[in-house]
Design a protein around this motif. Structure first.
Motif, mmCIF file in Angstrom:
data_model
loop_
_atom_site.group_PDB
_atom_site.id
_atom_site.type_symbol
_atom_site.label_atom_id
_atom_site.label_comp_id
_atom_site.label_asym_id
_atom_site.label_seq_id
_atom_site.Cartn_x
_atom_site.Cartn_y
_atom_site.Cartn_z
ATOM 1 N N LEU A 1 51.000 33.435 -12.811
ATOM 2 C CA LEU A 1 49.995 33.529 -11.765
ATOM 3 C C LEU A 1 49.255 34.869 -11.816
ATOM 4 O O LEU A 1 48.026 34.907 -11.722
ATOM 5 C CB LEU A 1 50.657 33.336 -10.395
ATOM 6 N N TRP A 2 49.998 35.957 -11.987
ATOM 7 C CA TRP A 2 49.341 37.264 -12.053
ATOM 8 C C TRP A 2 48.467 37.391 -13.295
ATOM 9 O O TRP A 2 47.374 37.971 -13.252
ATOM 10 C CB TRP A 2 50.388 38.382 -12.027
ATOM 11 N N ILE B 1 47.989 27.940 -15.531
ATOM 12 C CA ILE B 1 48.508 27.520 -14.224
ATOM 13 C C ILE B 1 48.887 26.051 -14.240
ATOM 14 O O ILE B 1 49.980 25.667 -13.810
ATOM 15 C CB ILE B 1 47.471 27.802 -13.118
ATOM 16 N N ILE C 1 46.770 27.472 -7.443
ATOM 17 C CA ILE C 1 45.316 27.449 -7.630
ATOM 18 C C ILE C 1 44.619 28.047 -6.417
ATOM 19 O O ILE C 1 43.609 28.748 -6.545
ATOM 20 C CB ILE C 1 44.828 26.010 -7.901
ATOM 21 N N TRP D 1 44.921 31.730 -6.787
ATOM 22 C CA TRP D 1 43.998 32.140 -7.850
ATOM 23 C C TRP D 1 42.561 32.191 -7.331
ATOM 24 O O TRP D 1 41.827 33.153 -7.596
ATOM 25 C CB TRP D 1 44.104 31.161 -9.029
ATOM 26 N N THR D 2 42.156 31.168 -6.579
ATOM 27 C CA THR D 2 40.794 31.113 -6.055
ATOM 28 C C THR D 2 40.520 32.270 -5.101
ATOM 29 O O THR D 2 39.484 32.942 -5.181
ATOM 30 C CB THR D 2 40.551 29.776 -5.337
ATOM 31 N N SER E 1 41.037 36.245 -15.028
ATOM 32 C CA SER E 1 39.809 35.704 -14.456
ATOM 33 C C SER E 1 39.078 36.750 -13.627
ATOM 34 O O SER E 1 37.842 36.790 -13.610
ATOM 35 C CB SER E 1 40.140 34.491 -13.567
ATOM 36 N N THR F 1 40.459 35.716 -7.092
ATOM 37 C CA THR F 1 39.299 35.903 -7.966
ATOM 38 C C THR F 1 38.002 35.978 -7.165
ATOM 39 O O THR F 1 37.071 36.686 -7.557
ATOM 40 C CB THR F 1 39.201 34.763 -8.998
ATOM 41 N N ALA G 1 46.920 34.893 -14.830
ATOM 42 C CA ALA G 1 45.742 34.060 -14.588
ATOM 43 C C ALA G 1 44.761 34.749 -13.655
ATOM 44 O O ALA G 1 43.543 34.742 -13.879
ATOM 45 C CB ALA G 1 46.159 32.705 -14.028
ATOM 46 N N VAL G 2 45.287 35.357 -12.588
ATOM 47 C CA VAL G 2 44.432 36.035 -11.617
ATOM 48 C C VAL G 2 43.720 37.221 -12.253
ATOM 49 O O VAL G 2 42.491 37.381 -12.137
ATOM 50 C CB VAL G 2 45.259 36.497 -10.395
ATOM 51 N N SER H 1 43.010 30.753 -18.328
ATOM 52 C CA SER H 1 43.789 31.133 -17.155
ATOM 53 C C SER H 1 44.187 29.907 -16.344
ATOM 54 O O SER H 1 45.350 29.752 -15.947
ATOM 55 C CB SER H 1 42.986 32.100 -16.283
ATOM 56 N N LEU H 2 43.218 29.038 -16.081
ATOM 57 C CA LEU H 2 43.523 27.824 -15.317
ATOM 58 C C LEU H 2 44.468 26.901 -16.084
ATOM 59 O O LEU H 2 45.321 26.238 -15.503
ATOM 60 C CB LEU H 2 42.221 27.096 -14.971
#
Length: 457
Positions: A9-10, A120, A133, A136-137, A16, A140, A12-13, A116-117
């Motif tokens: 998660l980190w 996840i 997600i 993440w949203t 992005s 970002t 991906a965050v 990145s997505l």
């Protein structure tokens, strides 16, 4: 979450966040870049569009590349490429060097968000995936607040070059997390990459954008304009035709058979072209025309971002019950009204009475639009193809912004003075209203029987 999932998660965050941060910082830095390196509005256009050309073309192929070579490897290459390009931009001795570095940065950035997505979705499932997600949203999206503020402070108190160097910090942290996470790549043995299609798309877009940017200086009759325009159009047409026959297309044309997907992407073209035009024009004019420092110019559109963050999830829930058509119609038209409010900006400038009302109205319209637009487009395609459907819609939005910025000099009359600013506001409003009309005419709500009854307020 398990430890591995926290790492995912980190990663991906942060990966992005880098791409979103750069996109919000660059507009604030444009006046300072052209002041130091020269070129005026042409340099500003190319700094934005060089990035969008490679990003828009290669974001379609990113999924195929990650399947063929592994998501972790592709993400690592994208991060390193983005860092190297950022360092090159910060050290750019000329505008031409900077523009080439921005194109490289766009190519690297094309692999960050999709990879990145994908990380996840491959490491989370069920409710945990939805929660991941959502995190993440939210994280970002915060780049839309941090970027303009941080970029403005660096431009005002240090240099525009530091605005690009700041990317290196989250990139370094992400690479460390990738190394410590102990991830193993999974590859699809039958994965295939349409490199020729990617080249045709990039060169086609590049030729057309070059002609649109340079046309005000050379005129349509110049061979230096119509030759790259025609060649670019032919190359892009060849790319589209190739997608009908290639075994693994990067732009699956059969997606457009779904009405809401087709019409939603047409609406996306109008709406995101208008957003890109408005975002650049407002922040540049507030510095060059109204005389605001970069920090305040970057914060000017903050009300839009805040309203979107506060209300977009609630609007998404309502759209899920009532269908997206109403929101996709009212939202863009509201933004069009907000753009027309910028016509009140005059030589006797006041942000609070001339710009803030526009930002509030546009923010309300944006909150009404984004979630329903996304749900209408992705909801039209079967879930197992949602990844490529999202990539196509993202690419459409990027290319729309690319073309809008390429036409900037023609729209404003060559100079972003007060008259040019008003022209851009009118064009923004027209595009927004066209997006609303397209949604009203083209979008169909799913069967109401699929929605639960609305709860009383």
């Amino acid at each position: 979450m398990a430890t591995t999932q926290r790492y995912v998660l980190w990663i991906a965050v942060l990966a992005s966040f880098v791409a979103f941060l750069d996109g919000t910082i660059v507009n604030v830095a444009l006046p300072a870049i052209s002041d130091e390196l020269g070129g005026g509005i042409r340099t500003q256009q190319w700094v934005v569009d060089a990035y969008l050309i490679t990003l828009g073309a290669l974001i379609l192929v990113a999924g195929s590349v990650s399947d063929a070579y592994g998501r972790v490897l592709v993400l690592r290459i994208g991060l390193i490429g983005f860092a190297v390009a950022s360092l090159a931009i910060a050290a750019a001795p000329t505008a031409e060097f900077l523009i080439v570095a921005r194109a490289v940065q766009g190519a690297a950035g094309a692999f960050l968000v999709p990879s990145s997505l994908a990380l996840i979705t491959s490491n989370f499932s069920g409710p945990a995936q939805s929660r991941a997600i959502g995190i993440w949203t939210a994280m970002t999206t915060s780049a839309m607040i941090v970027g303009p503020l941080l970029g403005g402070i660096l431009v005002d108190f240090a240099s525009w070059r530091w605005a690009f160097l700041i990317n290196v910090v989250p990139i370094g942290v992400t690479l460390v997390l990738l190394a410590r996470g102990g991830f193993r790549d999974t590859r699809h043995q039958d994965a295939s990459i349409d490199w020729l299609g990617a080249v045709l798309c990039t060169l086609g877009l590049g030729g057309m954008v070059y002609a649109l940017i340079e046309q005000p200086n050379q005129g349509w009759a110049s061979p230096g304009i119509w030759i790259p325009l025609v060649l670019g159009a032919l190359l892009f047409l060849t790319f589209v035709m190739r997608q009908r026959t290639v075994r693994h297309p990067i732009l699956p044309l059969d997606l457009f058979r779904a009405r809401n997907f087709r019409m939603g992407n047409i609406a996306t073209t109008f709406i995101y072209g208008a957003l890109a035009l408005n975002g650049l024009v407002v922040v540049v004019y507030l510095q060059e025309g109204a005389g605001l420092p970069a920090t305040l110019a970057g914060l000017a559109s903050l009300p839009m971002t805040i309203l979107m963050i506060l209300f977009s999830s609630r609007v998404g829930a309502l759209s899920g019950r009532w269908g997206p058509r109403f929101f996709m119609t009212i939202g863009p038209i509201t933004m069009g009204v907000g753009a027309l409010l910028l016509l009140t900006v005059g030589s006797d400038f006041s942000y609070w009475w001339q710009v803030l009302p526009s930002m509030i109205v546009m923010g309300a319209g944006l909150a009404l639009t984004v979630a329903p637009l996304t749900s209408a487009i992705l909801g039209a395609i079967e879930p197992e193809r949602s990844g490529i459907a999202s990539a196509v819609n993202n690419a459409v939005a990027r290319v729309a912004g690319l073309i809008a910025i390429a036409l900037l000099a023609s729209i404003v009359g060559g100079t972003l003075d007060l008259e040019g600013f008003h022209r851009a506001a009118i064009v923004t409003a027209v595009l927004m209203i066209a997006g609303g009309i397209t949604s009203f005419v083209g979008i169909r709500n799913p069967d109401r029987a699929l929605y639960p009854p609305a709860e009383p307020a």
